[in-house]
Every structure is written in C-alpha cells, then in structure tokens.
Design a protein around this motif. Structure first.
Motif, PDB file in Angstrom:
ATOM      1  N   ALA A  51      15.973  52.093  26.074  1.00  0.00           N
ATOM      2  CA  ALA A  51      16.422  51.553  27.273  1.00  0.00           C
ATOM      3  C   ALA A  51      17.062  50.230  27.303  1.00  0.00           C
ATOM      4  N   GLU A  52      17.556  50.039  26.338  1.00  0.00           N
ATOM      5  CA  GLU A  52      18.019  48.630  26.068  1.00  0.00           C
ATOM      6  C   GLU A  52      19.281  48.156  26.987  1.00  0.00           C
ATOM      7  N   PRO A  53      19.129  47.148  27.588  1.00  0.00           N
ATOM      8  CA  PRO A  53      20.300  46.876  28.326  1.00  0.00           C
ATOM      9  C   PRO A  53      21.399  46.272  27.613  1.00  0.00           C
ATOM     10  N   GLY A  54      22.559  45.927  28.346  1.00  0.00           N
ATOM     11  CA  GLY A  54      23.675  45.160  27.699  1.00  0.00           C
ATOM     12  C   GLY A  54      24.727  46.128  27.235  1.00  0.00           C
ATOM     13  N   ALA A  55      24.838  47.190  27.763  1.00  0.00           N
ATOM     14  CA  ALA A  55      26.058  48.256  27.040  1.00  0.00           C
ATOM     15  C   ALA A  55      27.260  47.613  27.477  1.00  0.00           C
ATOM     16  N   GLU A  56      28.220  47.926  26.892  1.00  0.00           N
ATOM     17  CA  GLU A  56      29.445  47.242  26.795  1.00  0.00           C
ATOM     18  C   GLU A  56      29.701  45.875  27.215  1.00  0.00           C
ATOM     19  N   ILE A  66      28.781  41.538  25.751  1.00  0.00           N
ATOM     20  CA  ILE A  66      28.767  40.582  24.497  1.00  0.00           C
ATOM     21  C   ILE A  66      27.602  40.998  23.493  1.00  0.00           C
ATOM     22  N   VAL A  67      26.392  41.628  23.941  1.00  0.00           N
ATOM     23  CA  VAL A  67      25.475  41.904  22.917  1.00  0.00           C
ATOM     24  C   VAL A  67      25.594  43.332  22.317  1.00  0.00           C
ATOM     25  N   ASP A  68      26.392  44.036  22.943  1.00  0.00           N
ATOM     26  CA  ASP A  68      26.828  45.517  22.220  1.00  0.00           C
ATOM     27  C   ASP A  68      27.605  45.514  21.295  1.00  0.00           C
ATOM     28  N   ALA A  84      18.744  37.608  22.811  1.00  0.00           N
ATOM     29  CA  ALA A  84      17.566  36.900  23.193  1.00  0.00           C
ATOM     30  C   ALA A  84      18.423  35.833  24.192  1.00  0.00           C
ATOM     31  N   ARG A  85      19.415  35.675  24.083  1.00  0.00           N
ATOM     32  CA  ARG A  85      20.201  34.707  24.946  1.00  0.00           C
ATOM     33  C   ARG A  85      20.770  35.452  26.303  1.00  0.00           C
ATOM     34  N   SER A  86      20.599  36.716  26.478  1.00  0.00           N
ATOM     35  CA  SER A  86      21.524  37.320  27.514  1.00  0.00           C
ATOM     36  C   SER A  86      21.291  36.743  28.905  1.00  0.00           C
ATOM     37  N   ALA A  87      20.071  36.549  29.246  1.00  0.00           N
ATOM     38  CA  ALA A  87      19.763  36.093  30.456  1.00  0.00           C
ATOM     39  C   ALA A  87      20.620  34.872  31.084  1.00  0.00           C
ATOM     40  N   GLY A  88      20.956  34.106  29.899  1.00  0.00           N
ATOM     41  CA  GLY A  88      21.895  32.835  30.554  1.00  0.00           C
ATOM     42  C   GLY A  88      23.374  33.279  30.430  1.00  0.00           C
ATOM     43  N   ASP A  93      26.612  34.595  31.944  1.00  0.00           N
ATOM     44  CA  ASP A  93      27.333  34.750  33.107  1.00  0.00           C
ATOM     45  C   ASP A  93      28.155  36.220  33.320  1.00  0.00           C
ATOM     46  N   GLU A  94      28.918  36.472  34.229  1.00  0.00           N
ATOM     47  CA  GLU A  94      29.561  38.061  33.938  1.00  0.00           C
ATOM     48  C   GLU A  94      30.866  37.614  33.032  1.00  0.00           C
ATOM     49  N   ALA A  95      31.290  36.364  33.087  1.00  0.00           N
ATOM     50  CA  ALA A  95      32.692  36.344  32.204  1.00  0.00           C
ATOM     51  C   ALA A  95      32.244  36.388  30.508  1.00  0.00           C
ATOM     52  N   LEU A  96      30.978  35.596  30.380  1.00  0.00           N
ATOM     53  CA  LEU A  96      30.660  35.508  28.940  1.00  0.00           C
ATOM     54  C   LEU A  96      29.879  36.794  28.795  1.00  0.00           C
ATOM     55  N   GLY A  97      29.235  37.364  29.618  1.00  0.00           N
ATOM     56  CA  GLY A  97      28.664  38.772  29.081  1.00  0.00           C
ATOM     57  C   GLY A  97      29.632  39.819  29.022  1.00  0.00           C
ATOM     58  N   SER A  98      30.893  39.790  29.544  1.00  0.00           N
ATOM     59  CA  SER A  98      31.677  40.901  29.469  1.00  0.00           C
ATOM     60  C   SER A  98      32.562  40.742  27.992  1.00  0.00           C
ATOM     61  N   LEU A  99      32.562  39.975  27.263  1.00  0.00           N
ATOM     62  CA  LEU A  99      33.101  39.782  26.057  1.00  0.00           C
ATOM     63  C   LEU A  99      32.781  40.805  25.051  1.00  0.00           C
ATOM     64  N   ARG A 100      33.457  41.154  24.324  1.00  0.00           N
ATOM     65  CA  ARG A 100      33.509  42.085  23.391  1.00  0.00           C
ATOM     66  C   ARG A 100      33.383  41.463  21.889  1.00  0.00           C
ATOM     67  N   ILE A 101      32.527  41.904  21.055  1.00  0.00           N
ATOM     68  CA  ILE A 101      32.727  41.351  19.474  1.00  0.00           C
ATOM     69  C   ILE A 101      32.791  42.447  18.719  1.00  0.00           C
TER      70      ILE A 101
END
Lengths: 199, 753
Positions: B430-435, B437-439, B469-473, B475-483
């Motif tokens: 149940a890890e969040p963050g699918a698709e 920056i974390v994924d 560890a930093r995902s709470a910070g 925002d949408e634009a940063l969170g949606s980046l792909r690595i």
C-alpha cells in the motif's frame, strides 16, 4: 563437438527450504549481511558451494531480503512470514541416497551458515539463533504438494534430518494455511547450543 | 516420488502445438549436452524461447579485489558463446499488453518460489522476469506457463517482442477506444508467424488509446499504434490507428514517424505484416548496431519505405485471420461487482495519501483504477497470491502490468477502495506515490544484467527512499515528475523519455574506475514519449541524489505559475543547470573520497581489479582525459545549439567533440597528430578501429562507425532531427572513448611509443 558426460543429468533433488529464526527483531539490519555474503564469496567461505552473487531485495516487504546465490541453493536472510531468520533453499545437486539424505544436507548447510554468522566479527555477537524452532518448507509442488498425501510423503525425511542434526526428532507440526503456498511445517525442538548441533 | 514429471502431470493442459514446441526445446537441451548442437545455434534457440543470459554467466566474477572463476560443475559445457551451462539465467515471460488473470499470476508465483529467487520482477515492457533460473529447469517452467495460456516464445532474440499497451485501456477517459483486443489479436497473429522469423534484430510494437497520455509510449517503438476514429458509413464511427514506424530508444533514440494517419482495424494485421516483410528483407543483418527498423526507415527515407510497404501489402493474399477477431472486440473486460460511488474517505491520513496518487476514477462511473506500487518492479509469491485474491474478489479477474513497473487493478467499485487498500496494506503493497517522482523506474543494471555498467536499481532504490521521505513537501508539479534510470546505453530504463533521466557510465580517475551516471534532461513522458532528452554531463553515482535535490529545488523555487518541468528546463537553459552541477562532476582522488569509488548497494570497490594502478599510468591517463573532457564540453555546447534550433552548429559540434575524443586516444600512441580532421580520422581508424582496440565487448565497433559516418557527411545539410542523432552519437562515442582509455590503462598501454 564432444558430448559432455560431466553435465548434470536431469536430477530431482527435493527443494527443501529450512529457516532458523534470529533472536531479536531489530538487532541487525538486513543490509549488514550484504558485505558479509560478499566476503564469503571472496574468501570461499563455503567450501562445497559454488557461490555466485549476492542479491538485495530488502526493499520488498516480506521478501527474500538478502540472498547469497549459490549453484545448489540460496542462503537467505529475510523477514518473510514475519520472522527474521536465516534460511537455506536447496535447488539442485547430485542426487543422494534418499529424501532424508537430501534434507539432512540442506539442514547441515543451514546450521553451518548460521555458525559463520554467529561468529562473524562484523555482527559482534548480535546474530543469535533460536535453535528451539525451525521452519520447514518443501518448494516442490510436483513431488510434495501441499496436501495430506504430500505431507505424508515428506514427513519421514524431515524427521530424519532433524534427528540427524539435533539428535532428537522434536515435535513436527504441519502448517495448514493457504493451500497454494508450498507445503510447510514447524519443528519445536529442545534447546541446544548452535555449536552442539551435528552439522 | 522421482518418477513424477510435469510433462505427464500437465499433458493435454496446453495446446498440442505448444506442448510439442516445449518437447522439442527439451530435446535441444539434450542434444546440446551431447554436443550435437553448436552453441551459437543453441543460444538463439533458447533466446527465442525466452531463456536469457545473466551477469557472470561467463563464469567470471569480480569480487571487489580480484577476478574469480566461478567453478560451475558442468565443466566446459556452454549454452552459448562464453555462456556456461550451469550459470543461472533469466526467463522473460511475455505478457501481451500486460494483461494477466489471477490464475496466471498464481502460477508465476509458484515458479518464482520453486525455480527462481522468490521474486517476480515487472519490466519496463510489461513482461515478468524471473532471475537465477537454471537452464535445466526451463522446460518444466515453460510447461507450467503453457498450461495457463502463457508462452515465453519470442520473448527474447531477433523476434517480435512483447506487444505492449496502455494499462488503463478500456477504462480510460481520454482514449478513442479500448486497444486491448487489438493488441491481443496482433500479438497472437504475429507469434511464430513465418514473416517474423528472419529479422536481423528485435522488433517492438506498442498500442496507445490516445495521443496525449504516456501509457502506450507508442512513439518509441518499431511500430506504434495510436487509436483514432473517424465518421464512417451511415453515421457510424469507424475505428482505426495512426500507424507509426521506426521509433526506438537504444543507444541513439529515434522518434517514430507517421506512416499512415488512419489504418482501419481490418488493415491492422496486413499492414503490420507488410512492414515485417520489408524489415526482414531489407533490414541490416550483419551489423547488429544498425539492424533495428529505425535505421532502415532512416536509410530509405519515409516516402520510399512507405512505397515499399504499400507495394508489399498489395501482394499479400487475403487471410481470414486478418478480420475474424473483429466482431469480438466489444466485450473484453467485465466488472465483477456493480458500480458504487466512493463514500467519503475516512480521514485516515495514510489512506488519503495513497488514494491521491494510486486511485483514479474510470470512465465508467462508480469504478476506480487502483495502482499497486511495486518498489523497483519487485514483488513476492505471497504478495502475488494476495493480489490474485483481490483480482478475483473485486475486479473480475483483471490485472494489468505497467511500463512503470507497477500493477493495476481495474473495475474496483469506488466504495470498495478502502477495503482494497486495507488488503494491500496487509500484503505490504500500500505504498503511495504511484506514477510520481517517488516511483523511480530502473532496468536491472549491474544487479543481474550482463551489459550493466552502473547499479541502476541501487540508485533507483536510494532515490526512492530519499524522495519518499520528502514526498509530503512535493506539490503537484514536482510530484508528477518522472525519474528513470538505465544501467547502460541500451536504455532499458527508458531514461530518454523521463523528466530526469540517468544513464550509467564509468570514468577512470588516476587508474581507478568510478561509477557515474549521465544526467539526461528534457525528455517527455506524455504524448506517447513525445520528446527525448539529452545528457548534460556525467556525475559520480553517489552524488546523483544531490543532483536530484538541486534540480528539483531549483524547479520548486524558480518555476513560473503552471510551468511544467520541460518548459522550465528550456527557459532556464541547460547551461545553468550544468553550471549548478559542475562541482559534483569533479572526482577527488581515491584516498580523499573512497565512497565515490563504490556503486550503490554494492560494497565491492567498483572495478578496481580490472585496471592497473600506478603513478605512471595515472599521470599519462590524465593527459588523455583533458581531451576527453574537452570532447564532453563540446558535445554539451552542441546540445545547446540544438536547443537553439541551430542544426548545423549542433551537427558540427558533435563532429568536433568526436574529433577531440579520438585525438585524445590517438595521442596515447603518438604525439604527432595535429588538428587536421582527416588525419585524426585516418589515425584513429588505423590505430583503434582496425586493431579493434576501440571495440566494446558487446557493441563491437559500433561507436566508431558513428564517428566515421559523421566525418564523411555534409553537415551543412543537417536537419534538426539529424543533429539530434549526431549529438547522441557523439555522447556515446565519448563514453566509448573513456572506456577504451580505461582498458588501455589496464593493459599499461598509456604512453606514446
């Protein structure tokens, strides 16, 4: 081209998987075993094993943790089934006299590896094994299906192996859980020092 | 117990044809052991069955101090050139468009438990891979898969690989129509087809339901198919596909070109067949480095290629199979439970965070798609069985794998999502963050791949941990980046199409190898992989998290309102980004920064045993490195010219960079070289190509060919597309030059004669 008589025949080694619990859940991090297993390969610490590589799956919940991959089987430190421990999964090898000999070899290899970890200076005595419990699994749904018949077929060899190593059969109890999972059991054993086991 | 065999137990469970194929393969194993099949032939045979090689299968391994022989008991028996019989290998299991049933997943769980290392790995092309498999176990493994309708046939080798497709096809809000039945029909049609058996190289096909999203990645495939509709007869809507050809990543990425803007569904198979015939007949067969379809399309030009395809299409006699399946396309996936709208989420912070990233509404009201995040694409047999249960109970037996190495459950009634979450949490899934920056996705890299240069999985795991560890910070634009991370230039990690891509390379510092990653910026994941990024410089592996931190912090700090990452990079300029990273590119000597001489998740010193260490070597190597570093600088300037739209300057810069690198190598052998390009080419050819000194173990002389070809071209006529390729080629040539320099240092051949 010459034929290769030395090539392995299609052997049917029973895939026994035995796991010895480690005492103290948080005493050791899984990644501490990575350099130790690399060191075993470098120093050829297991003379009768062809050691190949170390695999790190510590990121997988309940996964195989850290593996020392060998030709005949894998040594695994993991938290699968919510139990931190060292396991040996035998995969192949020259066929032995019978199932008991197969299981005994796998169990002895596990105990030998446990002793190496217990004595490893990098772990500084934190690798303490609980020798009163042993998880047994048979990873072979063809020859040992997870049903009554499969259990009846493998039980004698499991008992024989435990007796050979512990000097005592202990109490063996089949774990009846998900029927899709491999046949598995738990042995309750008399407290015996790791060094006193017949490995 | 030993008399029992899977062959007898499963007799009749699979088609007779499939059973016979596996029996033949088992016989081929026996014949190889008896010395009656030559090893090259056996290698291609097993590859076409999906049995691949794995790292150390040549029987050698660097243990951190020295090379060791792995003393496998099989002696000199091999399963391919320099591939020891007993060495464990990888089995790649093709899953067309990533669609699985619960039963199929359960069988793969059994196989992972019994033959592999207890892990199922999802690849970036919707396959499942099992590692550390002995070749002797493969016939039974194939039989057990065949019994549940899975074949590994043509999963590897010079064949049509897994046909991929959008994992939300059929439930997606933006699709033209559900591509699933088309992908399934085409995959089955091409499997073992006579027109696909004589390729010079692999061939990849992808389907996408729409033009704008990323899911299908159609534009980076040999054939990319994007669903479209147009008005048909009597007010009906006609289905068809935009048909793209000649895309691909690999060492030098090519974007696919539009062959036909509307191919009606009934024409899908014959047109694909015609393309396959042209590729088989005219594609390169000798030089693997130029054998993908993209090179043929480039060589012929799209109009000539299209003409050949059209002429071939006209010659193919009609077949009932071309259209027999069309009537069944409507009913594909069905829900198990009735729709039910979401009740208010319970205020559980963990559930809310997971819901935000891992749940999206379907086109069909009351249903949701649930993404299951698999760290690095890995999951266990126990988890697989739990997922199979969920698929049966909630979704009507529907599981899809994704190219982002995750898994999705579709047709989950929205009201049931909290229960599904609870079940996933119990499985540790149940890890969040699918698709997001974390994924982070990654190819296997040095963990198991024979070609890996850097530890792509190690880096991906580290980035994942830090970013989570930093995902709470975010925002949408940063969170949606792909690595995305690739362990070598073959690009299996798809780094070219990521916002932040990393490509594994190595550098030689005073006689020691240091693992690095090229930082690749500007790729576009959406629009079916609409744009490829370019490298801005190589940074030691251990400093890549700092690179990510600096770039994402800059983006968070300086982006304009609503500005996307690609636009931001373009506005700020790669020069500024590179300047910001320059201090990270300098590698201190070993004694001052030992940690940089290790790769992620591997305690062995990186490659130290492969090269000689000595004061003399170090000093002279550093002279060569000036030239190589100059080459890197010039190729970076070329990429800037490209960004400005100056194709000719970019093309000339690419050649100038190659000349600098080639000259740096030549100077290792003679000081008398000068700056005349023709002389540099001539000397390089004589000293490094003809002698094979420049040859890579796996790529051979491919990178030198780039240099020779570019030096012979009229660069005044370069288009932007050409220039993009030249810059990519120059980067690869420079990487190969670095590798060559390292090999020379190892051999002690570092001083001019």
């Amino acid at each position: 081209m010459n034929p290769h008589p030395q090539a392995n025949p299609a052997v049917h080694t029973i895939h026994h998987a035995f796991k010895l619990p480690l005492v103290g859940e948080s005493a050791i991090a899984l990644d501490e075993f990575i350099p130790i297993f690399h060191g075993w390969i470098r120093n050829r610490a297991l003379a009768d094993e062809v050691m190949i590589d170390v695999a790190d799956y510590a990121h997988v919940h309940g996964g195989p943790g850290v593996l020392l991959v060998c030709h005949e089987g894998h040594y695994v430190v993991d938290r699968s089934r919510n139990l931190l421990g060292l396991a040996y999964h035998r995969r192949r090898g020259q066929p032995l006299a019978d199932g008991t000999a197969d299981a005994t070899l796998a169990l002895r290899r596990l105990i030998r590896a446990a002793r190496l970890l217990a004595d490893d200076p990098a772990l500084a005595g934190r690798a303490v094994f609980d020798t009163t419990r042993l998880e047994l699994r048979v990873l072979d749904r063809l020859r040992a299906p997870n049903d009554d018949a499969g259990w009846a077929a493998v039980q004698p060899s499991l008992r024989g192996a435990i007796a050979a190593v512990w000097g005592h059969e202990g109490a063996l109890e089949r774990h009846v859980g998900d029927p899709r999972a491999p046949l598995s059991a738990w042995a309750r054993l008399p407290a015996t020092a790791l060094a006193a086991l017949h490995a | 117990m030993d008399d029992v065999r899977w062959k007898q137990r499963l007799a009749g469970a699979a088609s007779a044809e499939l059973e016979a194929e596996i029996d033949v393969f088992e016989t081929q194993l026996r014949l190889r052991k008896d010395g009656k099949i030559e090893d090259k032939l056996f290698a291609e045979t097993r590859l076409r069955r999906g049995a691949y090689g794995q790292r150390y299968d040549n029987g050698r391994r660097y243990d951190g101090e020295k090379d060791q022989t792995i003393a496998f008991p099989c002696g000199d028996l091999t399963k391919g050139p320099e591939t020891v019989w007993d060495a464990p290998g990888m089995v790649r299991i093709k899953i067309p468009f990533g669609a699985l049933t619960a039963t199929q997943l359960e069988v793969m769980a059994d196989l992972a438990e019994e033959y592999s290392d207890d892990i199922l790995h999802v690849t970036t092309r919707q396959d499942i891979q099992l590692h550390f498999i002995h070749i002797d176990d493969t016939p039974d493994l194939f039989r057990r898969l065949a019994a549940v309708g899975i074949t590994t046939r043509e999963a590897c080798g010079n064949s049509v690989r897994n046909v991929t497709g959008c994992p939300v096809a059929g439930v997606c809000k933006t699709e033209a129509f559900d591509i699933s039945p088309y992908a399934k029909a085409l995959a089955h049609y091409l499997l073992g087809h006579p027109d696909t058996q004589d390729f010079g190289r692999k061939f990849k096909i992808a389907f996408s339901g729409c033009a704008t999203e990323a899911c299908g990645l159609a534009l980076m495939h040999d054939i990319g198919l994007v669903a479209v509709t147009r008005p048909g007869d009597a007010g009906a809507t006609e289905r068809g596909f935009e048909f793209y050809v000649g895309g691909g990543l690999g060492a030098v990425p090519h974007q696919a070109l539009l062959l036909d803007g509307f191919v009606p569904e009934a024409e899908l198979m014959p047109l694909t067949q015609a393309v396959c015939r042209i590729f088989a007949r005219h594609g390169e067969k000798q030089n693997r480095a130029r054998a993908r379809l993209k090179f043929l399309v480039k060589k012929l030009g799209l109009p000539a290629f299209k003409q050949m395809v059209d002429e071939e299409r006209a010659k193919i006699p009609p077949e009932a199979r071309w259209s027999a399946w069309i009537d069944s396309v409507a009913a594909h996936d069905q829900p198990k439970r009735p729709p039910a709208p979401a009740l208010r989420k319970a205020g559980d912070a963990a559930l809310d965070a997971w819901w935000q990233t891992n749940v999206r509404p379907q086109r069909q009201p009351g249903y949701a798609v649930v993404s299951v995040t698999l760290p690095l694409g890995d999951f266990t047999p126990d988890q697989a069985r739990g997922l199979a249960d969920l698929a049966r109970e909630y979704t009507g037996d529907t599981i899809r794998l994704t190219v982002e190495q995750n898994l999705v459950l579709r047709w989950v009634p929205e009201a049931d999502v909290p229960q599904v979450y609870a079940r996933l949490a119990a499985l540790g899934l149940a890890e969040p963050g699918a698709e997001s920056i974390v994924d982070v996705t990654a190819c296997p890299g040095t963990d198991t791949c024979k070609l890996g240069i850097s530890a792509s999985r190690g880096l991906a795991g580290e980035l994942r941990t830090r970013l989570a560890a930093r995902s709470a910070g975010h925002d949408e634009a940063l969170g949606s980046l792909r690595i995305k991370v690739s362990g070598c230039f073959n690009s299996c990690g798809q780094h070219h199409v990521a916002d932040l891509g990393f490509l594994g390379v190595q550098r030689n510092v005073e006689g020691r190898r240091v693992p690095h990653f090229q930082v690749v910026l500007g790729g576009q994941w959406t629009h079916n992989a609409g744009q490829f990024g370019l490298a801005i410089g190589a940074v030691p592996s251990k400093r890549i998290p700092e690179v990510v931190d600096r770039i994402t912090s800059l983006f968070a700090r300086e982006r304009s309102s609503g500005e996307r990452f690609g636009a931001f990079i373009k506005r700020v300029g790669k020069s500024k980004i590179r300047d910001m990273l320059t201090d990270l590119m300098d590698v201190p000597p070993y004694e001052q920064a030992r940690e940089l001489y290790h790769d992620w998740a591997d305690p062995r010193e990186y490659g130290i045993g492969d090269i000689g260490v000595g004061e003399c070597a170090g000093e002279i190597v550093s002279v060569a490195k000036f030239g190589l570093a100059d080459g890197e600088r010039v190729v970076f300037e070329a990429s800037e010219a490209l960004e400005r739209g100056d194709a000719v300057a970019a093309a000339k810069g690419a050649l100038a960079a190659m000349l600098l690198a080639a000259k740096a190598l030549v100077r290792q052998q003679t000081f008398d070289i000068g700056d005349d390009p023709a002389r540099i080419v001539e000397e390089f050819r004589a000293r490094f190509y003809d002698t094979k000194l420049f040859f890579d173990t796996y790529a051979g002389g491919k990178f030198a060919h780039y240099f020779f070809a570019l030096a012979a071209r009229d660069l005044q006529a370069a288009t932007l597309d050409d220039a993009h390729h030249y810059v990519e080629e120059a980067q690869l040539f420079i990487e190969a030059a670095y590798a060559c320099e390292t090999r020379m240092a190892q051999a002690g051949a570092t001083a001019p004669a």
